[in-house]
Design a protein around this motif. Structure first.
Motif, PDB file in Angstrom:
ATOM      1  N   ILE A  33       0.859  -1.182   0.000  1.00 24.53           N
ATOM      2  CA  ILE A  33       0.000   0.000   0.000  1.00 24.53           C
ATOM      3  C   ILE A  33       0.897   1.234   0.000  1.00 24.53           C
ATOM      4  CG2 ILE A  33      -1.688   1.293   1.358  1.00 24.53           C
ATOM      5  CD1 ILE A  33      -2.691  -1.499   2.308  1.00 24.53           C
ATOM      6  N   LEU A  66       2.404   4.871   0.303  1.00 20.84           N
ATOM      7  CA  LEU A  66       2.238   6.079   1.091  1.00 20.84           C
ATOM      8  C   LEU A  66       1.890   7.260   0.180  1.00 20.84           C
ATOM      9  CD1 LEU A  66       2.495   7.406   3.927  1.00 20.84           C
ATOM     10  CD2 LEU A  66       4.833   8.001   3.289  1.00 20.84           C
ATOM     11  N   LEU A  98      -1.737   7.165  -0.388  1.00 24.18           N
ATOM     12  CA  LEU A  98      -2.491   7.645   0.770  1.00 24.18           C
ATOM     13  C   LEU A  98      -2.444   9.170   0.853  1.00 24.18           C
ATOM     14  CD1 LEU A  98      -1.305   5.016   3.402  1.00 24.18           C
ATOM     15  CD2 LEU A  98      -3.564   5.139   2.353  1.00 24.18           C
ATOM     16  N   GLN A 127      -9.416   8.609   0.723  1.00 30.26           N
ATOM     17  CA  GLN A 127      -9.664   7.365   1.449  1.00 30.26           C
ATOM     18  C   GLN A 127      -9.713   6.166   0.499  1.00 30.26           C
ATOM     19  OE1 GLN A 127     -12.853   7.389   4.315  1.00 30.26           O
ATOM     20  NE2 GLN A 127     -11.624   8.602   5.706  1.00 30.26           N
ATOM     21  N   LEU A 131      -8.394  -0.193   0.914  1.00 28.48           N
ATOM     22  CA  LEU A 131      -7.223  -0.856   1.472  1.00 28.48           C
ATOM     23  C   LEU A 131      -7.425  -2.353   1.423  1.00 28.48           C
ATOM     24  CD1 LEU A 131      -6.591   1.426   4.592  1.00 28.48           C
ATOM     25  CD2 LEU A 131      -5.484   1.533   2.357  1.00 28.48           C
ATOM     26  N   LEU A 157      -1.472  13.583   6.570  1.00 24.86           N
ATOM     27  CA  LEU A 157      -1.879  12.208   6.831  1.00 24.86           C
ATOM     28  C   LEU A 157      -1.414  11.849   8.235  1.00 24.86           C
ATOM     29  CD1 LEU A 157      -2.944   9.393   5.850  1.00 24.86           C
ATOM     30  CD2 LEU A 157      -0.578   8.908   5.170  1.00 24.86           C
ATOM     31  N   ASP A 195      -6.588  11.707   5.370  1.00 29.16           N
ATOM     32  CA  ASP A 195      -7.000  10.355   5.731  1.00 29.16           C
ATOM     33  C   ASP A 195      -6.479  10.139   7.139  1.00 29.16           C
ATOM     34  OD1 ASP A 195      -7.867   7.704   5.677  1.00 29.16           O
ATOM     35  OD2 ASP A 195      -6.991   7.248   3.723  1.00 29.16           O
ATOM     36  N   ILE A 250      -4.498   6.768   9.403  1.00 31.70           N
ATOM     37  CA  ILE A 250      -4.004   5.400   9.242  1.00 31.70           C
ATOM     38  C   ILE A 250      -3.381   4.894  10.538  1.00 31.70           C
ATOM     39  CG2 ILE A 250      -2.289   3.962   8.021  1.00 31.70           C
ATOM     40  CD1 ILE A 250      -4.577   4.781   6.247  1.00 31.70           C
ATOM     41  N   ARG A 292     -10.218  -1.045   6.050  1.00 30.37           N
ATOM     42  CA  ARG A 292     -10.691   0.229   6.553  1.00 30.37           C
ATOM     43  C   ARG A 292     -11.798  -0.011   7.580  1.00 30.37           C
ATOM     44  NH1 ARG A 292      -9.363   5.170   5.332  1.00 30.37           N
ATOM     45  NH2 ARG A 292      -8.316   4.603   3.379  1.00 30.37           N
ATOM     46  N   GLY A 343      -7.964   3.831   8.360  1.00 29.72           N
ATOM     47  CA  GLY A 343      -7.361   2.696   7.679  1.00 29.72           C
ATOM     48  C   GLY A 343      -6.382   1.967   8.568  1.00 29.72           C
ATOM     49  N   VAL A 352      -3.112  -0.623   8.297  1.00 27.75           N
ATOM     50  CA  VAL A 352      -2.126  -1.119   7.351  1.00 27.75           C
ATOM     51  C   VAL A 352      -1.007  -1.828   8.107  1.00 27.75           C
ATOM     52  CG1 VAL A 352      -0.453  -0.507   5.537  1.00 27.75           C
ATOM     53  CG2 VAL A 352      -2.610   0.775   5.748  1.00 27.75           C
TER      54      VAL A 352
END
Length: 429
Positions: free
Chosen positions: A144, A146, A149, A154, A157, A371, A402, A404, A414, A420, A422
């Motif tokens: 995923i 960065l 993101l 959003q 994920l 973020l 977002d 995370i 999510r 989210g 991760v």
């Protein structure tokens, strides 16, 4: 692009250099000794000036302009040993703005006044850090991003990681220095010990600083390691370093050591975040402490994988948790910082002055959009783990892209609250 050795492992900073060199005429790559600066820069150079060679150092010290007779792109390694070469290159770039001429690598910041000019507008600067999980080949494929993101919106994920808690503990102690890759056991411990002793015995004196009491400086480093991923005050660190000692370091000496260790990039604190639109907000200004590599902190504290998993180690600072949790955050911080640099973003942390709210990492785009990231040493994420992220989204609704959580779990997804989740091993540039 020039031919690269078959064994060269491409680094994330290579993508930045692909975009910047050329068109930039000169770029300096800064970072702690051993992070791979010279090896990476050498892939793009036709000629090299290695100032860690005594013979080369003597010639260039006598007449710095001799570097201009070499083919280009030219790599000047450990340039800070002859700071005058900075001004030689700056003047040359003033005369000729052709891209792709000079790469400078340095493992220390020269003494103030050592160069006549900052080089702003002539010599660009990039920071290089130890290898991330992606660069070590330890991250899951198809991770995923960065950068994705940071694009906001959003994003969905999805992904699965095989990494478990013991794997992350192993990554913490195994080091991201390329020269230590693959080492285990006593060989790895020996290399980490040697790295630290060389920093104290060689790198610090090269900056003109005299270390009168090596043991006291090493004690300070151990206390700093215990303060990893915390906002412990420097007086708290100094007191911990001198616990039980009648003859402790003077505060002025400790401050001098602190500055010098930053000059050789051995410490790598995360600055405090503050919104430009409201600089007077109730936010703390204390940096969060980090060493260049989490493995150095683990080694200073004598913590191997088993000890970390057993909960050993006594952290310093107001932040709660175990040393494993602190060092997992340090590993996550390293991975986020390197990826953020590639995405042209900067990384800081947030802590209100009363300690009511903390956000482990705030990744900020050039336009101020952010973020917020929490780091959790847990395979599961509960509501209490996202409360600071939800507060950030509400308090800075106009800035939050977002939110995370980076954790040790197997799946990316999510949550119902929009946060989210991760796994760290899934994080990619």
């Amino acid at each position: 692009m020039y031919d690269r050795p078959v064994l060269y492992r491409r680094r994330i900073i290579d993508s930045e250099l692909d975009a910047l060199f050329p068109p930039a005429a000169a770029i300096a790559i800064d970072g702690a000794r051993g992070v791979g600066k010279t090896t990476t820069a050498a892939q793009r150079a036709r000629a090299e000036v290695r100032l860690d060679s005594k013979a080369v150092l003597e010639v260039v010290s006598a007449q710095p302009e001799t570097i201009l007779t070499r083919a280009r792109p030219l790599l000047v390694d450990e340039w800070q040993r002859v700071p005058e070469v900075w001004d030689v290159i700056r003047r040359q770039v003033d005369q000729d703005r052709t891209g792709g001429q000079f790469l400078l690598t340095g493992s220390a910041t020269p003494r103030p006044g050592a160069t006549a000019h900052s080089g702003a507008g002539r010599i660009g600067r990039l920071r290089m850090r130890p290898m991330t999980l992606t660069e070590r080949g330890a991250a899951a494929s198809g991770g995923i991003s960065l950068a994705g993101l940071l694009a906001g919106g959003q994003a969905d994920l999805d992904g699965t990681s095989d990494a478990r808690l013991a794997d992350y503990a192993s990554h913490i102690v195994s080091s991201g220095f390329p020269g230590m890759a693959g080492l285990t056991g006593r060989a790895l411990r020996f290399e980490l010990d040697s790295y630290l002793l060389n920093a104290v015995d060689r790198d610090v004196p090269e900056l003109g600083k005299r270390v009168r009491r090596r043991g006291a400086l090493m004690d300070w480093l151990r206390a700093y390691a215990a303060a990893t991923s915390s906002t412990a005050s420097y007086s708290h660190i100094l007191n911990a370093a001198a616990a039980g000692q009648a003859d402790k370091l003077a505060r002025s000496t400790a401050v001098a050591y602190q500055d010098t260790l930053a000059d050789i990039w051995l410490t790598d604190p995360v600055p405090a975040w503050g919104p430009v639109a409201n600089p007077a907000a109730r936010l703390g200004r204390t940096p969060k402490h980090q060493l260049a590599d989490p493995a150095l902190a683990a080694r200073l504290l004598g913590l191997g994988v088993d000890a970390l998993l057993d909960g050993q180690g006594r952290p310093l600072g107001p932040q709660a948790g175990t040393m494993l949790g602190r060092l997992f955050e340090a590993l996550a911080t390293l991975c986020v910082r390197v990826a953020a640099s590639a995405a042209e973003a900067r990384v800081s942390h947030l802590r209100t002055r009363d300690g009511d709210h903390e956000v482990d990492l705030v990744v900020e785009r050039a336009d101020g959009m952010c973020l917020p990231i929490e780091v959790k040493l847990s395979a599961a994420v509960a509501d209490r783990d996202t409360r600071h992220l939800r507060w950030f989204r509400e308090r800075y609704a106009d800035l939050a892209l977002d939110a995370i959580v980076l954790n040790t779990g197997p799946h990316a997804y999510r949550r119902a609250d929009g946060v989210g989740v991760v796994p760290l091993a899934l994080l990619a540039p």
